[in-house]
Design a protein around this motif. Structure first.
Motif, PDB file in Angstrom:
ATOM      1  N   ILE A  68       0.864  -1.186   0.000  1.00  0.00           N
ATOM      2  CA  ILE A  68       0.000   0.000   0.000  1.00  0.00           C
ATOM      3  C   ILE A  68       0.898   1.233   0.000  1.00  0.00           C
ATOM      4  CG2 ILE A  68      -1.641   1.372   1.353  1.00  0.00           C
ATOM      5  CD1 ILE A  68      -2.801  -1.274   2.390  1.00  0.00           C
ATOM      6  N   PHE A  69       0.582   2.174  -0.876  1.00  0.00           N
ATOM      7  CA  PHE A  69       1.280   3.464  -0.913  1.00  0.00           C
ATOM      8  C   PHE A  69       0.287   4.562  -0.584  1.00  0.00           C
ATOM      9  CE2 PHE A  69       2.429   7.378  -3.163  1.00  0.00           C
ATOM     10  CZ  PHE A  69       3.695   7.597  -2.641  1.00  0.00           C
ATOM     11  N   MET A  81      -3.019   8.483   8.100  1.00  0.00           N
ATOM     12  CA  MET A  81      -3.448   7.364   7.266  1.00  0.00           C
ATOM     13  C   MET A  81      -2.497   6.177   7.398  1.00  0.00           C
ATOM     14  SD  MET A  81      -4.719   9.497   3.879  1.00  0.00           S
ATOM     15  CE  MET A  81      -5.039   8.043   2.863  1.00  0.00           C
ATOM     16  N   LEU A  82      -1.205   6.451   7.497  1.00  0.00           N
ATOM     17  CA  LEU A  82      -0.222   5.386   7.714  1.00  0.00           C
ATOM     18  C   LEU A  82      -0.492   4.668   9.030  1.00  0.00           C
ATOM     19  CD1 LEU A  82       2.403   3.868   6.983  1.00  0.00           C
ATOM     20  CD2 LEU A  82       3.681   5.777   7.962  1.00  0.00           C
ATOM     21  N   VAL A  95       0.435  -6.329   5.240  1.00  0.00           N
ATOM     22  CA  VAL A  95       1.193  -5.885   4.068  1.00  0.00           C
ATOM     23  C   VAL A  95       2.017  -4.645   4.415  1.00  0.00           C
ATOM     24  CG1 VAL A  95      -0.600  -6.791   2.532  1.00  0.00           C
ATOM     25  CG2 VAL A  95      -0.606  -4.362   3.134  1.00  0.00           C
ATOM     26  N   SER A  96       2.999  -4.376   3.591  1.00  0.00           N
ATOM     27  CA  SER A  96       3.826  -3.187   3.789  1.00  0.00           C
ATOM     28  C   SER A  96       3.085  -1.929   3.364  1.00  0.00           C
ATOM     29  CB  SER A  96       5.126  -3.316   2.991  1.00  0.00           C
ATOM     30  OG  SER A  96       5.933  -4.348   3.509  1.00  0.00           O
ATOM     31  N   VAL A  97       3.388  -0.825   4.044  1.00  0.00           N
ATOM     32  CA  VAL A  97       2.770   0.461   3.740  1.00  0.00           C
ATOM     33  C   VAL A  97       3.859   1.530   3.692  1.00  0.00           C
ATOM     34  CG1 VAL A  97       0.972   2.119   4.364  1.00  0.00           C
ATOM     35  CG2 VAL A  97       0.719  -0.278   5.038  1.00  0.00           C
ATOM     36  N   PHE A 279      10.466   1.751  -2.070  1.00  0.00           N
ATOM     37  CA  PHE A 279       9.533   0.925  -2.840  1.00  0.00           C
ATOM     38  C   PHE A 279      10.089  -0.494  -2.984  1.00  0.00           C
ATOM     39  CE2 PHE A 279       7.275   4.660  -4.934  1.00  0.00           C
ATOM     40  CZ  PHE A 279       6.004   4.285  -4.498  1.00  0.00           C
ATOM     41  N   THR A 280      11.379  -0.600  -3.271  1.00  0.00           N
ATOM     42  CA  THR A 280      11.995  -1.915  -3.441  1.00  0.00           C
ATOM     43  C   THR A 280      12.005  -2.684  -2.130  1.00  0.00           C
ATOM     44  OG1 THR A 280      13.396  -1.059  -5.227  1.00  0.00           O
ATOM     45  CG2 THR A 280      14.082  -3.124  -4.190  1.00  0.00           C
TER      46      THR A 280
END
Length: 308
Positions: A68-69, A81-82, A95-97, A279-280
């Motif tokens: 999620i971005f 939001m984070l 999941v990662s955020v 992102f990576t």
């Protein structure tokens, strides 16, 4: 004979604005995400529902290939939001955020990391106890720059060219949200700007692109200035004498002969690497990571250290 196809890397992109930034879409694709899905006009009220829709549909193994971005333009809202997305996770469905509204988290991280590096290299010093002035400080980059610098122990002043009340509100907002202490001042007249510059060891220019906030005449009043950093890449220079390519170059016109400047392209190069790496990391970590401006600053420090 059956074959097994790896599940694609999916990135769900939340933004409170009417559209997602093409810059962030490109960055995510270049970092290896295969399916990018923007969700517009999202805020804290629907983050939980969207997050849980994302985590429960792929199973515990699928969530490792899901991210999620959080974008938008409001750095305070993005932080909320984070937090809300993290609270919505139900391990092992997690999941990662990664939050980076207007690129402000990664830009501020790169900005402060470069100043910190040059301060140590040039003067053997650190940001702790330095007087830091952030011109155009009420915007996205200014607020997060203030948060990072204050966390490092700097005495931070957030300045607004429009009015002192706006600067004071921004100072109060970041202090309350991030548990720091800053000051707000107006710099709308030559006298108020010169007074603020006179006390500054470090000046960050984070104002609107194409606006000069410190002229050559103004710079003469910054008697203590050792580092000036400017994120403005659009002429004229945000700080007179700081070229977009400068990366620790002597600052022409400064009162101190050892003062240096850091320009927008030097900052932008580090910012780009930080965003790509985050992102990576989110895609390859194998376990959930939550990436805000603190993690962006850690990554920026690593990028800057590798240049030495």
């Amino acid at each position: 004979m059956s074959t097994t196809t790896e599940r694609p890397y999916i990135l769900h992109m939340f933004t409170p604005t009417p559209q997602m930034s093409p810059f962030d879409v490109n960055m995510a694709a270049d970092a290896g995400y295969e399916i990018l899905v923007p969700y517009c006009e999202v805020d804290v009220r629907n983050v939980v529902q969207l997050t849980q829709d994302a985590i429960f549909s792929r199973g515990p193994k699928g969530v490792s290939r899901t991210g999620i971005f959080i974008g938008g333009r409001d750095v305070m809202l993005a932080a909320d939001m984070l937090d809300r997305a993290r609270e919505a996770m139900v391990p092992p469905f997690e999941v990662s955020v990664f939050a980076d509204p207007s690129g402000a988290y990664t830009t501020s991280a790169a900005l402060v990391a470069l100043v910190e590096c040059h301060l140590k290299a040039q003067y053997g010093d650190e940001l702790k106890d330095k007087q830091v002035l952030i011109l155009g400080g009420t915007g996205a980059v200014g607020r997060i720059t203030a948060a990072i610098a204050a966390t490092l122990g700097a005495h931070v002043t957030i300045a607004s060219h429009s009015d002192a009340a706006r600067a004071e509100r921004a100072s109060q907002d970041v202090d309350e949200r991030f548990g720091i202490r800053t000051t707000g001042v107006g710099t709308g007249t030559p006298d108020t700007l010169h007074a603020a510059l006179a006390h500054a060891d470090i000046v960050f220019a984070t104002a609107t692109a194409g606006v000069q906030v410190v002229s050559a005449a103004d710079l003469a009043h910054a008697q203590r200035l050792v580092v000036a950093a400017d994120v403005n890449a659009v002429p004229p220079e945000g700080i007179a004498g700081v070229n977009v390519m400068d990366d620790g170059k002597p600052l022409a016109g400064a009162a101190r002969p050892d003062a240096i400047g850091i320009g927008a392209l030097a900052i932008g190069n580090v910012k780009y690497q930080v965003e790509h790496r985050l992102f990576t990391r989110m895609r390859t970590a194998g376990k959930a990571a939550y990436l805000g401006f603190t993690e962006a600053f850690d990554e920026a420090r690593a990028v800057v250290a590798e240049r030495s």
